[in-house]
Design a protein around this motif. Structure first.
Motif, PDB file in Angstrom:
ATOM      1  N   ILE A 278       0.825  -1.156   0.053  1.00  0.00           N
ATOM      2  CA  ILE A 278      -0.008   0.087  -0.104  1.00  0.00           C
ATOM      3  C   ILE A 278       0.966   1.270   0.087  1.00  0.00           C
ATOM      4  N   VAL A 279       0.482   2.171  -0.805  1.00  0.00           N
ATOM      5  CA  VAL A 279       1.207   3.629  -0.679  1.00  0.00           C
ATOM      6  C   VAL A 279      -0.081   4.575  -0.648  1.00  0.00           C
ATOM      7  N   ALA A 280      -0.029   5.254   0.451  1.00  0.00           N
ATOM      8  CA  ALA A 280      -0.932   6.206   0.924  1.00  0.00           C
ATOM      9  C   ALA A 280      -0.352   7.700   1.020  1.00  0.00           C
ATOM     10  N   GLY A 281      -1.110   8.638   0.460  1.00  0.00           N
ATOM     11  CA  GLY A 281      -0.331   9.928   0.615  1.00  0.00           C
ATOM     12  C   GLY A 281      -1.265  10.859   1.467  1.00  0.00           C
ATOM     13  N   ASN A 282      -0.835  11.307   2.284  1.00  0.00           N
ATOM     14  CA  ASN A 282      -1.176  11.925   3.571  1.00  0.00           C
ATOM     15  C   ASN A 282      -1.333  13.338   3.138  1.00  0.00           C
ATOM     16  N   TRP A 283      -2.295  14.117   2.547  1.00  0.00           N
ATOM     17  CA  TRP A 283      -2.215  15.567   2.175  1.00  0.00           C
ATOM     18  C   TRP A 283      -2.335  16.772   3.219  1.00  0.00           C
ATOM     19  N   LYS A 284      -2.669  16.095   4.468  1.00  0.00           N
ATOM     20  CA  LYS A 284      -2.540  17.038   5.731  1.00  0.00           C
ATOM     21  C   LYS A 284      -3.483  18.323   5.444  1.00  0.00           C
ATOM     22  N   MET A 285      -3.337  19.491   5.996  1.00  0.00           N
ATOM     23  CA  MET A 285      -3.949  20.768   5.582  1.00  0.00           C
ATOM     24  C   MET A 285      -3.538  21.338   4.421  1.00  0.00           C
ATOM     25  N   ASN A 286      -3.246  20.692   3.347  1.00  0.00           N
ATOM     26  CA  ASN A 286      -2.762  21.297   2.147  1.00  0.00           C
ATOM     27  C   ASN A 286      -3.969  21.232   1.051  1.00  0.00           C
ATOM     28  N   ASN A 287      -4.019  22.092   0.123  1.00  0.00           N
ATOM     29  CA  ASN A 287      -4.806  21.928  -0.982  1.00  0.00           C
ATOM     30  C   ASN A 287      -6.511  22.475  -0.744  1.00  0.00           C
ATOM     31  N   ASP A 288      -6.744  23.496  -1.547  1.00  0.00           N
ATOM     32  CA  ASP A 288      -8.123  23.812  -1.599  1.00  0.00           C
ATOM     33  C   ASP A 288      -8.665  22.845  -2.607  1.00  0.00           C
ATOM     34  N   LEU A 289      -9.980  22.990  -2.975  1.00  0.00           N
ATOM     35  CA  LEU A 289     -10.864  22.457  -3.854  1.00  0.00           C
ATOM     36  C   LEU A 289     -10.135  22.200  -5.195  1.00  0.00           C
ATOM     37  N   ALA A 290     -10.021  23.238  -5.815  1.00  0.00           N
ATOM     38  CA  ALA A 290      -9.278  23.506  -7.177  1.00  0.00           C
ATOM     39  C   ALA A 290      -7.876  22.791  -7.294  1.00  0.00           C
ATOM     40  N   GLU A 291      -7.014  22.977  -6.050  1.00  0.00           N
ATOM     41  CA  GLU A 291      -5.815  22.503  -6.130  1.00  0.00           C
ATOM     42  C   GLU A 291      -5.911  20.971  -5.992  1.00  0.00           C
ATOM     43  N   THR A 292      -6.842  20.519  -4.983  1.00  0.00           N
ATOM     44  CA  THR A 292      -7.261  19.096  -5.173  1.00  0.00           C
ATOM     45  C   THR A 292      -7.381  18.447  -6.355  1.00  0.00           C
TER      46      THR A 292
ATOM     47  N   LEU B 147      -4.506  18.194  -8.569  1.00  0.00           N
ATOM     48  CA  LEU B 147      -3.470  17.201  -8.153  1.00  0.00           C
ATOM     49  C   LEU B 147      -4.135  15.824  -8.413  1.00  0.00           C
ATOM     50  N   LEU B 148      -5.498  15.638  -8.337  1.00  0.00           N
ATOM     51  CA  LEU B 148      -5.865  14.492  -8.908  1.00  0.00           C
ATOM     52  C   LEU B 148      -5.873  14.007 -10.304  1.00  0.00           C
TER      53      LEU B 148
ATOM     54  N   ALA C 154       5.916  14.361  -0.091  1.00  0.00           N
ATOM     55  CA  ALA C 154       6.199  13.935  -1.405  1.00  0.00           C
ATOM     56  C   ALA C 154       5.064  13.436  -2.088  1.00  0.00           C
ATOM     57  N   SER C 155       3.810  13.329  -1.509  1.00  0.00           N
ATOM     58  CA  SER C 155       2.680  12.961  -2.205  1.00  0.00           C
ATOM     59  C   SER C 155       1.843  14.358  -2.564  1.00  0.00           C
ATOM     60  N   LEU C 156       2.465  15.425  -2.297  1.00  0.00           N
ATOM     61  CA  LEU C 156       1.912  16.531  -2.997  1.00  0.00           C
ATOM     62  C   LEU C 156       2.052  17.004  -4.353  1.00  0.00           C
TER      63      LEU C 156
ATOM     64  N   VAL D  60       4.134  13.734  -9.802  1.00  0.00           N
ATOM     65  CA  VAL D  60       5.330  13.050 -10.238  1.00  0.00           C
ATOM     66  C   VAL D  60       5.992  12.282  -9.268  1.00  0.00           C
ATOM     67  N   ASP D  61       5.929  12.908  -8.260  1.00  0.00           N
ATOM     68  CA  ASP D  61       6.926  12.205  -7.150  1.00  0.00           C
ATOM     69  C   ASP D  61       6.203  11.238  -6.290  1.00  0.00           C
ATOM     70  N   PHE D  62       4.812  11.457  -6.138  1.00  0.00           N
ATOM     71  CA  PHE D  62       4.022  10.586  -5.650  1.00  0.00           C
ATOM     72  C   PHE D  62       4.062   9.043  -6.386  1.00  0.00           C
TER      73      PHE D  62
END
Ligand code: PGA
Length: 250
Positions: free
Chosen positions: A5-19, A22-23, A236-238, A241-243
């Motif tokens: 499993i690789v899980a990205g924890n985005w914490k308190m980053n990215n508003d709706l448009a940024e999310t 990224l997706l 690195a999940s933000l 390309v790195d993720f």
């Protein structure tokens, strides 16, 4: 065989448009059938749209936290039922930032674990020692205590819904990573501890992720260790390309 499993924890980053941006990058770059299960944990406000946008992909959407009560007068909190109602059935619990900044003790975490599992949610249970614990050679005891006080009250049947994430606090967001050997040593200890308290089948089947400054440059080496089944990735999940490079490190 246990899951990778690789899980990205985005914490308190990215508003709706940024999310959403990224997706969409993540979807474009991800190969169809990655070897590892892929999860992302956006902020609460972006969970619903992320879940909708990822429906036709192998990427799962997980929450970063939940409250232990079923409902009630807990202003600002979110329950398991609310998460499940938008399709989110996995939650990260016990992250060191929740412990450090929001007063989550082992006792509170035991309640959260029980509440999530009772609601038929899967959990990614985080734990790990601080630098002072490691320097004074107390890291194994500390980790065993965290597991004992917050997790080991669950039933054998509950383990199928548990993913573990060992995250040494000194390695989170610091650029300092546990060496692959340090990660392996702790993961093997955790598995042995579970085997002693429960049984070997449970110990062998539970996925244990490593978290703390995992990046494309070190993921392969860490994931190659026998008892490391993947990673919980913050910074690195933000960057898609790195993720994706980390996901493909298996
Ligand atoms: P990091 O965070 O990868 O930025 O160190 C890991 C985590 O907090 O889960």
């Amino acid at each position: 065989m246990r899951k990778k499993i690789v899980a990205g924890n985005w914490k308190m980053n990215n508003d709706l448009a940024e999310t959403q941006e990224l997706l969409s990058h993540l979807k474009m770059q991800l190969v169809k059938e990655p070897e590892a299960e892929v999860m992302v944990a956006p902020a609460f406000t972006n969970l619903y749209s992320a879940f909708q946008g990822l429906k036709d992909t192998p990427v799962q959407v997980v929450a970063q936290n939940m409250h232990q009560a079923e409902n009630g007068a807990y202003t600002g909190e979110v329950s398991a039922k609310m998460l499940k109602s938008i399709g989110v059935d996995t939650v990260i619990l016990g992250h060191s930032e929740r412990r450090a900044h929001f007063g989550e003790t082992n006792e509170i975490l035991a309640e959260k674990v029980n509440s999530a599992l009772k609601s038929e949610m899967k959990i990614i249970f985080c734990f790990g020692e601080e630098l002072a614990d490691r320097k004074s050679d107390k890291h194994f005891d500390l980790v065993a205590k965290q597991l004992e006080e917050s997790l080991y009250q669950i039933s054998e049947a509950d383990w199928k819904n548990v993913i573990l994430a060992y995250e040494p606090v000194w390695a989170i967001g610091t650029g300092e990573t546990a060496s692959p050997e340090q990660a392996q040593e702790m993961h093997a200890f955790i598995r042995k501890n579970i085997s002693e308290k429960f049984n070997d089948e449970i110990a062998q089947n539970v996925s244990i992720l490593y978290g703390g400054s995992v990046k494309p440059a070190n993921a392969k080496e860490i994931f190659a260790k026998e008892d490391v089944d993947g990673g919980l990735i913050g910074g690195a999940s933000l960057k898609a390309v790195d993720f994706v490079e980390i996901i493909n490190a298996f």
